[in-house]
Motif scaffolding. Structure first.
Motif, PDB file in Angstrom:
ATOM      1  N   VAL A   1       2.373   3.150  75.786  1.00 13.07           N
ATOM      2  CA  VAL A   1       3.278   3.110  74.641  1.00 13.07           C
ATOM      3  C   VAL A   1       2.554   3.655  73.426  1.00 13.07           C
ATOM      4  CG1 VAL A   1       4.652   1.632  73.123  1.00 13.07           C
ATOM      5  CG2 VAL A   1       4.528   1.138  75.579  1.00 13.07           C
TER       6      VAL A   1
ATOM      7  N   THR B   1       2.998   4.495  69.284  1.00 16.29           N
ATOM      8  CA  THR B   1       3.780   4.341  68.058  1.00 16.29           C
ATOM      9  C   THR B   1       3.372   5.422  67.072  1.00 16.29           C
ATOM     10  OG1 THR B   1       2.170   2.812  67.055  1.00 16.29           O
ATOM     11  CG2 THR B   1       3.931   1.849  68.384  1.00 16.29           C
TER      12      THR B   1
ATOM     13  N   PHE C   1       8.943  -2.493  71.192  1.00 14.85           N
ATOM     14  CA  PHE C   1       8.065  -3.000  72.252  1.00 14.85           C
ATOM     15  C   PHE C   1       8.883  -3.690  73.340  1.00 14.85           C
ATOM     16  CE2 PHE C   1       4.188  -3.518  69.217  1.00 14.85           C
ATOM     17  CZ  PHE C   1       3.998  -2.158  69.266  1.00 14.85           C
ATOM     18  N   LYS C   2       9.887  -4.426  72.932  1.00 16.77           N
ATOM     19  CA  LYS C   2      10.716  -5.145  73.898  1.00 16.77           C
ATOM     20  C   LYS C   2      11.478  -4.182  74.800  1.00 16.77           C
ATOM     21  CE  LYS C   2      14.183  -8.825  74.091  1.00 16.77           C
ATOM     22  NZ  LYS C   2      15.039  -9.728  73.265  1.00 16.77           N
TER      23      LYS C   2
ATOM     24  N   ILE D   1       7.530   5.192  70.398  1.00 12.12           N
ATOM     25  CA  ILE D   1       8.312   4.322  69.521  1.00 12.12           C
ATOM     26  C   ILE D   1       8.151   4.787  68.083  1.00 12.12           C
ATOM     27  CG2 ILE D   1       8.626   1.964  68.687  1.00 12.12           C
ATOM     28  CD1 ILE D   1       7.598   0.986  71.374  1.00 12.12           C
TER      29      ILE D   1
ATOM     30  N   ALA E   1      10.635  -0.915  75.425  1.00 14.33           N
ATOM     31  CA  ALA E   1       9.821   0.154  76.021  1.00 14.33           C
ATOM     32  C   ALA E   1       9.618  -0.045  77.514  1.00 14.33           C
ATOM     33  CB  ALA E   1       8.473   0.223  75.313  1.00 14.33           C
TER      34      ALA E   1
ATOM     35  N   ILE F   1       1.597  -4.590  74.700  1.00 11.75           N
ATOM     36  CA  ILE F   1       2.775  -4.725  73.838  1.00 11.75           C
ATOM     37  C   ILE F   1       3.781  -5.720  74.412  1.00 11.75           C
ATOM     38  CG2 ILE F   1       2.483  -2.465  72.804  1.00 11.75           C
ATOM     39  CD1 ILE F   1       5.316  -2.758  75.143  1.00 11.75           C
ATOM     40  N   LYS F   2       3.685  -6.026  75.692  1.00 13.33           N
ATOM     41  CA  LYS F   2       4.563  -7.026  76.274  1.00 13.33           C
ATOM     42  C   LYS F   2       4.006  -8.439  76.095  1.00 13.33           C
ATOM     43  CE  LYS F   2       7.585  -4.073  77.801  1.00 13.33           C
ATOM     44  NZ  LYS F   2       8.932  -3.956  77.158  1.00 13.33           N
TER      45      LYS F   2
ATOM     46  N   HIS G   1       2.554  -5.833  61.343  1.00 13.37           N
ATOM     47  CA  HIS G   1       2.331  -4.560  62.036  1.00 13.37           C
ATOM     48  C   HIS G   1       0.991  -3.944  61.657  1.00 13.37           C
ATOM     49  CE1 HIS G   1       4.346  -3.510  58.201  1.00 13.37           C
ATOM     50  NE2 HIS G   1       3.561  -2.444  58.223  1.00 13.37           N
TER      51      HIS G   1
ATOM     52  N   LEU H   1       9.121  -2.551  65.242  1.00 10.05           N
ATOM     53  CA  LEU H   1       8.163  -2.397  66.332  1.00 10.05           C
ATOM     54  C   LEU H   1       8.391  -3.454  67.411  1.00 10.05           C
ATOM     55  CD1 LEU H   1       4.899  -1.548  64.374  1.00 10.05           C
ATOM     56  CD2 LEU H   1       6.210  -0.011  65.843  1.00 10.05           C
ATOM     57  N   HIS H   2       8.703  -4.654  67.001  1.00 16.53           N
ATOM     58  CA  HIS H   2       8.980  -5.719  67.974  1.00 16.53           C
ATOM     59  C   HIS H   2      10.138  -5.321  68.877  1.00 16.53           C
ATOM     60  CE1 HIS H   2      10.771  -9.501  69.446  1.00 16.53           C
ATOM     61  NE2 HIS H   2       9.539  -9.965  69.439  1.00 16.53           N
TER      62      HIS H   2
ATOM     63  N   LYS I   1       0.779  -0.852  78.444  1.00 17.87           N
ATOM     64  CA  LYS I   1       2.062  -1.560  78.412  1.00 17.87           C
ATOM     65  C   LYS I   1       1.889  -3.069  78.376  1.00 17.87           C
ATOM     66  CE  LYS I   1       6.454  -1.930  80.929  1.00 17.87           C
ATOM     67  NZ  LYS I   1       7.233  -1.453  82.094  1.00 17.87           N
TER      68      LYS I   1
END
Length: 324
Positions: free
Chosen positions: A88, A90, A80-81, A6, A83, A165-166, A175, A76-77, A162
């Motif tokens: 993950v 960044t 993350f949604k 990301i 991905a 971030i979920k 952030h 980033l939000h 994962k």
């Protein structure tokens, strides 16, 4: 899918092609299945045009374009949604983060079972006075306040399982404090890796004193949220009750004094204790109501849109290993 990369960005047209080619070279050499998500945070240059071209040549490249600049946290939000990778990562788009770090970050998550691994730019190539020194002060304050023992909270190069971030919600300007958000969500296995920092090759830094000040304000916010975010009544209610008791105590003292001790003395309204009592009880009532309203808001809070996406490229149907 092994990896989701990301990359939030704002006006980084010069570096995108070079960064993409570098990342792809690293990922292909390690036989990773992957996707690269570029999140264009309202760029006014040709960044989106370049992302579109990269997606046409590499089906593993996806892009989200914001209608205007909503901020890195919102970017980033959105990333993350979207991905899909099991790990993950960044990274920033300015070529200061080294893609050669990706395989080891992946290994730390998959094999060493870290929930999150944050990069540490131990040797930096930024301005000592305007970025390095403020960053050291900021990181010290963040460690002391949050209890998360990292040297570099604001490093853009991070790796996540994962599930992390979920789970976490990155909003506002939070952030910088993703490791703290992860810890508060129950993901305490947080690691750190020294990463290579490179001098900026194109453009100019987006960092300024405004971001430095906002960082400390956000630090206070996240400290408060982590301590009292779930039950604000514990803070506001306690302070409110304390202030009300102080005011009520002064009121009782004034009443007893006027009725039984000195009934012919000064009027109650001429005595400073009267105003102390009145002010304390009013403030106490307001604090208690603030805590009560905070509890109601938390229980009735609904998801709200924090950004709007004008264009999107890339799809699941095209996600496959890129080969030139």
């Amino acid at each position: 899918m092994d990896l989701s990369i990301i990359i939030p960005l704002l006006n980084e047209e010069e570096s995108l092609k070079e960064l993409h080619d570098w990342i792809v070279t690293v990922l292909r050499s390690n036989d990773f299945t992957y996707e690269i998500l570029f999140i264009d945070d309202g760029s006014t240059d040709d960044s989106w045009k370049i992302i579109t071209g990269l997606s046409e040549s590499n089906p593993n490249v996806k892009g989200l374009r914001f209608r205007t600049n909503f901020g890195k946290s919102q970017a980033l939000h959105a990333g993350f949604k979207a991905a899909e990778g099991n790990v993950v990562i960044t990274m920033d788009a300015d070529l200061q983060d080294d893609p050669e770090e990706i395989p080891e970050l992946y290994r730390l998550i998959k094999e060493d079972k870290f929930d999150l691994v944050s990069g540490w730019k131990k040797k930096r190539f930024d301005s000592v006075l305007f970025k390095n020194m403020p960053s050291k002060l900021f990181n010290w304050a963040a460690r002391r306040t949050s209890g998360v023992k990292l040297h570099d909270f604001n490093c853009g190069l991070k790796a996540f399982d994962k599930k992390v971030i979920k789970t976490i919600e990155v909003s506002g300007e939070m952030h910088r404090y993703i490791p703290v958000l992860a810890k508060n969500a129950g993901y305490g296995n947080i690691g750190e890796k020294i990463v290579k920092h490179q001098a900026r090759k194109y453009g100019k830094t987006k960092f300024g004193m405004e971001r430095f000040i906002n960082g400390f304000l956000d630090l206070l916010t996240i400290w408060f949220v982590s301590k009292f975010g779930r039950q604000p009544m514990h803070l506001f209610g306690a302070l409110g009750v304390l202030m009300f008791i102080i005011g009520f105590g002064f009121a009782i003292y004034l009443g007893v004094d006027k009725l039984f001790i000195n009934p012919y003395g000064r009027l109650i309204t001429d005595r400073p204790q009267f105003f102390i009592a009145l002010t304390a009880m009013i403030i106490g009532t307001q604090l208690f109501l603030a805590g009560f309203l905070g509890e109601i808001l938390i229980r009735s809070r609904k998801n709200e849109t924090r950004y709007t996406i004008s264009e999107e490229i890339g799809s699941d149907a095209k996600a496959k290993q890129y080969s030139s």
